[in-house]
Design a protein around this motif. Structure first.
Motif, PDB file in Angstrom:
ATOM      1  N   UNK A 114       0.838  -1.206   0.000  1.00  0.00           N
ATOM      2  CA  UNK A 114       0.000   0.000   0.000  1.00  0.00           C
ATOM      3  C   UNK A 114       0.871   1.254   0.000  1.00  0.00           C
ATOM      4  N   UNK A 115       1.838   1.273   0.928  1.00  0.00           N
ATOM      5  CA  UNK A 115       2.667   2.486   1.053  1.00  0.00           C
ATOM      6  C   UNK A 115       3.839   2.486   0.086  1.00  0.00           C
ATOM      7  N   UNK A 116       4.074   1.366  -0.590  1.00  0.00           N
ATOM      8  CA  UNK A 116       5.230   1.201  -1.465  1.00  0.00           C
ATOM      9  C   UNK A 116       6.528   1.500  -0.712  1.00  0.00           C
ATOM     10  N   UNK A 117       6.591   0.968   0.519  1.00  0.00           N
ATOM     11  CA  UNK A 117       7.733   1.212   1.399  1.00  0.00           C
ATOM     12  C   UNK A 117       8.432  -0.090   1.728  1.00  0.00           C
ATOM     13  N   UNK A 118       9.734  -0.018   1.928  1.00  0.00           N
ATOM     14  CA  UNK A 118      10.480  -1.236   2.276  1.00  0.00           C
ATOM     15  C   UNK A 118      10.633  -1.373   3.784  1.00  0.00           C
ATOM     16  N   UNK A 119      10.543  -2.605   4.254  1.00  0.00           N
ATOM     17  CA  UNK A 119      10.736  -2.907   5.672  1.00  0.00           C
ATOM     18  C   UNK A 119      11.762  -4.013   5.792  1.00  0.00           C
ATOM     19  N   UNK A 120      12.465  -4.005   6.912  1.00  0.00           N
ATOM     20  CA  UNK A 120      13.327  -5.151   7.183  1.00  0.00           C
ATOM     21  C   UNK A 120      12.797  -5.788   8.466  1.00  0.00           C
ATOM     22  N   UNK A 121      12.354  -7.029   8.383  1.00  0.00           N
ATOM     23  CA  UNK A 121      11.860  -7.705   9.596  1.00  0.00           C
ATOM     24  C   UNK A 121      12.953  -8.655  10.058  1.00  0.00           C
ATOM     25  N   UNK A 122      13.521  -8.336  11.214  1.00  0.00           N
ATOM     26  CA  UNK A 122      14.629  -9.134  11.737  1.00  0.00           C
ATOM     27  C   UNK A 122      14.108 -10.085  12.812  1.00  0.00           C
TER      28      UNK A 122
END
Ligand SMILES: Cc1cc2nc3c(=O)[nH]c(=O)nc-3n(C[C@H](O)[C@H](O)[C@H](O)COP(=O)(O)OP(=O)(O)OC[C@H]3O[C@@H](n4cnc5c(N)ncnc54)[C@H](O)[C@@H]3O)c2cc1C
Length: 508
Positions: free
Chosen positions: A174-182
């Motif tokens: 939706x936000x076209x954003x990158x996340x890093x899930x550690x």
């Protein structure tokens, strides 16, 4: 890039992801990443049910032998015995999480019989078992304070270093954003890849992301050539297809061509009641020979009231497609249905990458060998997801979270969404024509060449313009298609779901 830390990351919210998440939530916090809406999955589409030895006349040995026979000699017998032995417990596990199965007045399970099973052992909920499972597990998971959902979030790549997994990079759709899930532990439960074939029974989310992601991370995959095709799905040019259960042929429906001529006598003594792979093969052959888009199931000689009584859903769906079962035949085609191979895992669902587990359709436990026995896949997902949770509980204290010095590629997102739907259709047609039910060596080589060209074209485009959700998904589809086609070319003999014609210019 925004960073989120959690103890356990689960990728996928079908039966495998949810069982694992619910089990792990008993001892740690869990983050579930899933593309699309959480309920979108192949799980919710399952109709038949789950195999388990629960009847008096049945035995674990019979279930084992039926599974081994279906697998064409390529099953891992030890794993089959393990799964079959844990099946009754898996049913209790599902009931514990609120799943309701159909019972007889004496409170025992109403068991169905399916192709390949020597006795009745299919536990089910009407003819929508998958929907009941998905809804029940999801309701439990959503109300669990230890489980956090990231829906409409697309897992891009596993974060790995020195053969150890530390989480996943994700694109918020939706936000076209990158996340890093550690996380200390990552669980891959992304399901199958039916969508890479032009005709398929799968949900739109089944695009092979997990196979491609695991392969890029260095995980071992096997048996990718074994794609199971279902012989009869409703043929709809607008692709609003649905499965037509084998019970319709069991009831007496005959397979015919458009002129109303039966053809199954040319392929098997049992004619329309031949095993699933033979029927798929026969229909595929007739389609090629007659250059026809579909074959037909004929129920015209039966009383409508009888058909309606036995197959109420079929009647409703045919009526919606304006098919009059008293005067017209049902158009059918075979369709890609299930991936028997995948990411190699052991009895604990552990992959060859440390702290990375996998279960469900994306995994290859060795249970299915060259062909899956009906209703063994939901079972496999429950048994091995639970095992993974048990192993996670034992190991989580010793597993490191993401080390500070890990290197992550910079990823550029793209705001200009380009329409790749034509490339996707070309890919589906390529796989259907050259890597479908009947394969040839030269066809597979053509397929691989074309897939390499598609991959290069897309990679160049991504390098110049950045990523988007549809490009990432298409990249995974092409890479999974390559894994299947290359495995098919390597396997010289026809076995289980893999049929290779020895004729370079086959009739088909
Ligand atoms: C029509 C049909 C009927 C079937 N009938 C039966 C049956 O009767 N009995 C039986 O045993 N089996 C049946 N099967 C097979 C069975 O349903 C599946 O093998 C099983 O449900 C797979 O479960 P899963 O959890 O591995 O994957 P799925 O249920 O497909 O879930 C995969 C999840 O991963 C998510 N995901 C995928 N890629 C990404 C990504 N990149 N990022 C984030 N999330 C991602 C998806 O959104 C989804 O939530 C049937 C299948 C179909 C299609």
């Amino acid at each position: 890039m925004k960073i989120i830390k959690t103890q356990v990351t689960v990728i996928g919210s079908g039966i495998a992801g949810l069982i694992y998440a619910l089990r792990c939530a008993e001892f740690c916090n869990v983050t579930v990443v899933t593309k699309g809406n959480p309920e979108q999955s192949n799980t919710q589409m399952a109709q038949g049910g789950i195999a388990a030895v629960l009847a008096n006349g049945d035995s674990l040995e019979k279930h084992v032998q039926d599974t081994l026979k279906a697998g064409g000699g390529l099953c891992n017998e030890k794993t089959v015995r393990w799964m079959v032995g844990h099946a009754p417990e898996a049913i209790r596990e599902l009931e514990k999480f609120g799943v309701q199965f159909d019972k007889l007045p004496n409170k025992t399970f109403d068991l169905h019989r399916e192709a390949g099973h020597s006795v009745s052992r299919i536990v089910h909920h009407k003819d929508d078992t998958g929907m009941e499972i998905e809804n029940s597990l999801l309701a439990k998971a959503k109300s669990n304070p230890n489980i956090q959902f990231f829906a409409k979030n697309f897992a891009i790549d596993l974060i790995t270093n020195n053969n150890c997994c530390y989480g996943v990079t994700v694109l918020d759709e939706i936000k076209n954003e990158l996340l890093q899930i550690q996380s200390s532990i990552t669980f891959l439960a992304t399901g199958g890849a039916g969508q890479i074939f032009f005709q398929n029974t799968n949900d739109v989310v089944a695009t092979g992301d997990g196979f491609a992601m695991a392969h890029r991370a260095g995980a071992k995959l096997m048996n990718m050539e074994f794609v199971q095709f279902h012989p009869t799905t409703f043929y709809a040019p607008d692709k609003k297809t649905f499965l037509i259960t084998e019970a319709v042929r069991g009831f007496g429906a005959q397979l015919k061509n458009k002129n109303g001529e039966p053809f199954m006598h040319k392929y098997h003594l049992l004619e329309s009641l031949a095993p699933r792979d033979i029927v798929s093969f026969a229909i595929a052959s007739e389609l090629k020979n007659q250059d026809a888009p579909c074959m037909y199931l004929d129920l015209r000689s039966f009383a409508f009231s009888e058909i309606k009584n036995h197959f109420p859903n079929l009647v409703i769906r045919c009526e919606a497609q304006k098919i009059n079962l008293q005067t017209e035949m049902i158009p059918v085609v075979p369709a890609a249905h299930y991936m028997c191979g995948g990411v190699v895992t052991d009895l604990n669902a552990q992959t060859c990458i440390q702290n990375l587990f996998a279960a469900g359709e994306v995994a290859c436990t060795g249970v299915h060998g060259a062909n899956r026995l009906a209703s063994n896949s939901l079972l496999e997902a429950v048994v091995f997801s639970k095992q993974a949770a048990i192993a996670t509980q034992k190991n989580i204290q010793n597993s490191k979270v993401h080390p500070e010095n890990i290197f992550i590629d910079e990823i550029k997102t793209d705001n200009v969404e380009i329409d790749f739907s034509e490339t996707k259709i070309n890919l589906q047609k390529l796989m259907w024509n050259f890597c479908g039910i009947i394969r040839t060596k030269s066809g597979l080589k053509t397929c691989i060449n074309e897939l390499h060209k598609m991959h290069l074209h897309l990679a160049t485009h991504i390098e110049q313009n950045g990523f988007s959700f549809s490009k990432l998904e298409l990249r995974n589809e092409i890479e999974t298609a390559l894994l299947i086609a290359m495995a098919a070319l390597k396997r010289k003999e026809s076995v289980g779901c893999h049929y290779i014609s020895q004729m370079e210019k086959p009739r088909f």
